[in-house]
Design a protein around this motif. Sequence first.
Motif, PDB file in Angstrom:
ATOM      1  N   ALA A   1       0.828  -1.208   0.000  1.00 10.94           N
ATOM      2  CA  ALA A   1       0.000   0.000   0.000  1.00 10.94           C
ATOM      3  C   ALA A   1       0.862   1.257   0.000  1.00 10.94           C
ATOM      4  CB  ALA A   1      -0.935  -0.014   1.210  1.00 10.94           C
ATOM      5  N   ALA A   2       2.001   1.211   0.688  1.00  7.06           N
ATOM      6  CA  ALA A   2       2.903   2.369   0.724  1.00  7.06           C
ATOM      7  C   ALA A   2       3.439   2.690  -0.669  1.00  7.06           C
ATOM      8  CB  ALA A   2       4.062   2.103   1.687  1.00  7.06           C
ATOM      9  N   PHE A   3       3.793   1.662  -1.436  1.00  7.30           N
ATOM     10  CA  PHE A   3       4.273   1.891  -2.800  1.00  7.30           C
ATOM     11  C   PHE A   3       3.177   2.482  -3.673  1.00  7.30           C
ATOM     12  CE2 PHE A   3       8.008  -0.312  -1.597  1.00  7.30           C
ATOM     13  CZ  PHE A   3       8.960  -0.090  -2.582  1.00  7.30           C
ATOM     14  N   PHE A   4       1.950   2.045  -3.470  1.00  4.12           N
ATOM     15  CA  PHE A   4       0.828   2.619  -4.207  1.00  4.12           C
ATOM     16  C   PHE A   4       0.682   4.102  -3.877  1.00  4.12           C
ATOM     17  CE2 PHE A   4      -3.661   3.902  -3.957  1.00  4.12           C
ATOM     18  CZ  PHE A   4      -4.071   3.691  -5.255  1.00  4.12           C
ATOM     19  N   PHE A   5       0.731   4.433  -2.605  1.00  2.00           N
ATOM     20  CA  PHE A   5       0.563   5.815  -2.171  1.00  2.00           C
ATOM     21  C   PHE A   5       1.713   6.689  -2.661  1.00  2.00           C
ATOM     22  CE2 PHE A   5       1.244   9.158   1.067  1.00  2.00           C
ATOM     23  CZ  PHE A   5       0.023   9.810   0.977  1.00  2.00           C
ATOM     24  N   ALA A   6       2.933   6.124  -2.729  1.00  2.73           N
ATOM     25  CA  ALA A   6       4.124   6.914  -3.065  1.00  2.73           C
ATOM     26  C   ALA A   6       4.075   7.481  -4.470  1.00  2.73           C
ATOM     27  CB  ALA A   6       5.379   6.064  -2.892  1.00  2.73           C
ATOM     28  N   ARG A   7       3.216   6.943  -5.334  1.00  2.00           N
ATOM     29  CA  ARG A   7       3.155   7.454  -6.710  1.00  2.00           C
ATOM     30  C   ARG A   7       2.771   8.926  -6.755  1.00  2.00           C
ATOM     31  NH1 ARG A   7      -0.735   3.691 -10.068  1.00  2.00           N
ATOM     32  NH2 ARG A   7      -2.088   4.281  -8.324  1.00  2.00           N
ATOM     33  N   GLN A   8       2.028   9.403  -5.753  1.00  2.00           N
ATOM     34  CA  GLN A   8       1.579  10.786  -5.768  1.00  2.00           C
ATOM     35  C   GLN A   8       2.559  11.740  -5.086  1.00  2.00           C
ATOM     36  OE1 GLN A   8      -1.483  11.777  -2.491  1.00  2.00           O
ATOM     37  NE2 GLN A   8      -1.921   9.632  -3.003  1.00  2.00           N
ATOM     38  N   LEU A   9       3.627  11.200  -4.490  1.00  6.11           N
ATOM     39  CA  LEU A   9       4.586  12.055  -3.785  1.00  6.11           C
ATOM     40  C   LEU A   9       5.473  12.808  -4.775  1.00  6.11           C
ATOM     41  CD1 LEU A   9       5.722   9.652  -0.892  1.00  6.11           C
ATOM     42  CD2 LEU A   9       4.069  11.534  -0.756  1.00  6.11           C
ATOM     43  N   ARG A  10       5.714  14.070  -4.487  1.00  8.29           N
ATOM     44  CA  ARG A  10       6.586  14.877  -5.323  1.00  8.29           C
ATOM     45  C   ARG A  10       7.833  15.338  -4.573  1.00  8.29           C
ATOM     46  NH1 ARG A  10       4.018  12.528  -8.126  1.00  8.29           N
ATOM     47  NH2 ARG A  10       2.478  13.183  -9.707  1.00  8.29           N
ATOM     48  N   SER A  11       7.899  14.976  -3.302  1.00  5.03           N
ATOM     49  CA  SER A  11       9.064  15.330  -2.494  1.00  5.03           C
ATOM     50  C   SER A  11       9.256  14.263  -1.430  1.00  5.03           C
ATOM     51  CB  SER A  11       8.869  16.703  -1.842  1.00  5.03           C
ATOM     52  OG  SER A  11       7.719  16.694  -1.003  1.00  5.03           O
TER      53      SER A  11
END
Length: 441
Positions: A176-186
Amino acid sequence: MTPTPALTIGIDFGTTNTVVAVTRSDGDVEVLRFSAPDGDLTAFRSTLGFQLLEERGRPPERIVEAGPWAIDAYVEDPLETRFIQSFKTFAASSAFTETVIDNRRYGFEDLLSAFLLRLRHHGGAAMGALPAQVIVGRPVTFAGGSDERLALERYETAFSRLGFTDIRYAYEPVGAAFFFARQLRSAATVLVADFGGGTSDFSIVRFEPGPDGLRSTALARSGVGVAGDAFDYRIIDRLVSPELGKGSEYRSFEKVLPIPQRYFAAFARWDQLALLRASRDMKDIRDIARNALEPEKLARLIEVLDDNHGYALYQSISRLKMDLSDAAAATFEFAAGSIHIQAEVARSDFEEWISPELAAIEKAVDEAIERSGLQAGEVDRIFLTGGTSFVPAVRHIFHRRFDPARIETGGEFESIASGLALIGLEADLDLWTQRRGPAGL
């Protein structure tokens, strides 16, 4: 047009639902859709149905189905269908060795193999040629048993039967963390809380931008073997079991004795309820019913078990939980056969019933934070996923610890499978996945 070959398949085999995702050579991730009787879906119910079909002039045949097709078979013919749900809770239990269906013995790996074969069948062309590499989600703490080595041995056997040669395992909240990380820009430190049917799992991961994208560092994880199924049992124990004889008595040789509690403990999980129906205890229940001081209640219990009303019961429980997520009070109603149970339930009462589970979840959250070496204020983002994350009392656990502006939800059914598939794109898979065997688990 030929589909782009899949590089990695991620399988989130859940207590309630199973979701499949694949990564393609272009780096995209795709969640597979299944053309079910009631419309396309991505969350494939983790159910099995063994339906007995009898046609004139031919010997009886037991048809195996899974997902919504298993549910349809059960609804169509409940008395001739052996319906199994939440069987993931068998995985780590050494006490569960097998169940018998039509004089055939099924171990956990046999049930999982049968399920996966039907999953692949209904996946059609999208799952017709599976890649050699599969990343399977696993909970931090298995529900229903503590032998995780046994659970993964059983997983390995089942997935190997489908032809997979490179089988890896990753913690579900890490997916789930890898899924969420797609939206991180920093750069960000992310706490992922994954609430399934049988387990609540937590993982803290640090994501940092690098020349090849976001680099990932696992900081801590924790988990507890309680979640949505445990909440269901609390509702049943308070509203349903007393109407089925819990707390009542029966006569035995001039003595008045309480109805054994173990019959009602079986309602803690669907798998136990299905086993009770086929166990020697059924004879004892029928004997007790003849001498019960409130025989009408035992008659209801027998009807629930004999007529396989468990599925309808758990549907009623799910509706109540959903209603209580949106309102301060709701009506519980269970109607099946001759049984009709109705009650008004306040959200505050429900929260009191599940207070032991809420305390266990809180403890696991605090353990993850402590193991990371961080203070709560140093966690940048909190991602809640899974159906139980909708329960207000569960959300309050995080609102008390973190700035609500940092808390996000989404991908309740698809986040883990998508993240598992994305892990397959990592340069060093050994940092995020485990294998079985001498070098692995």
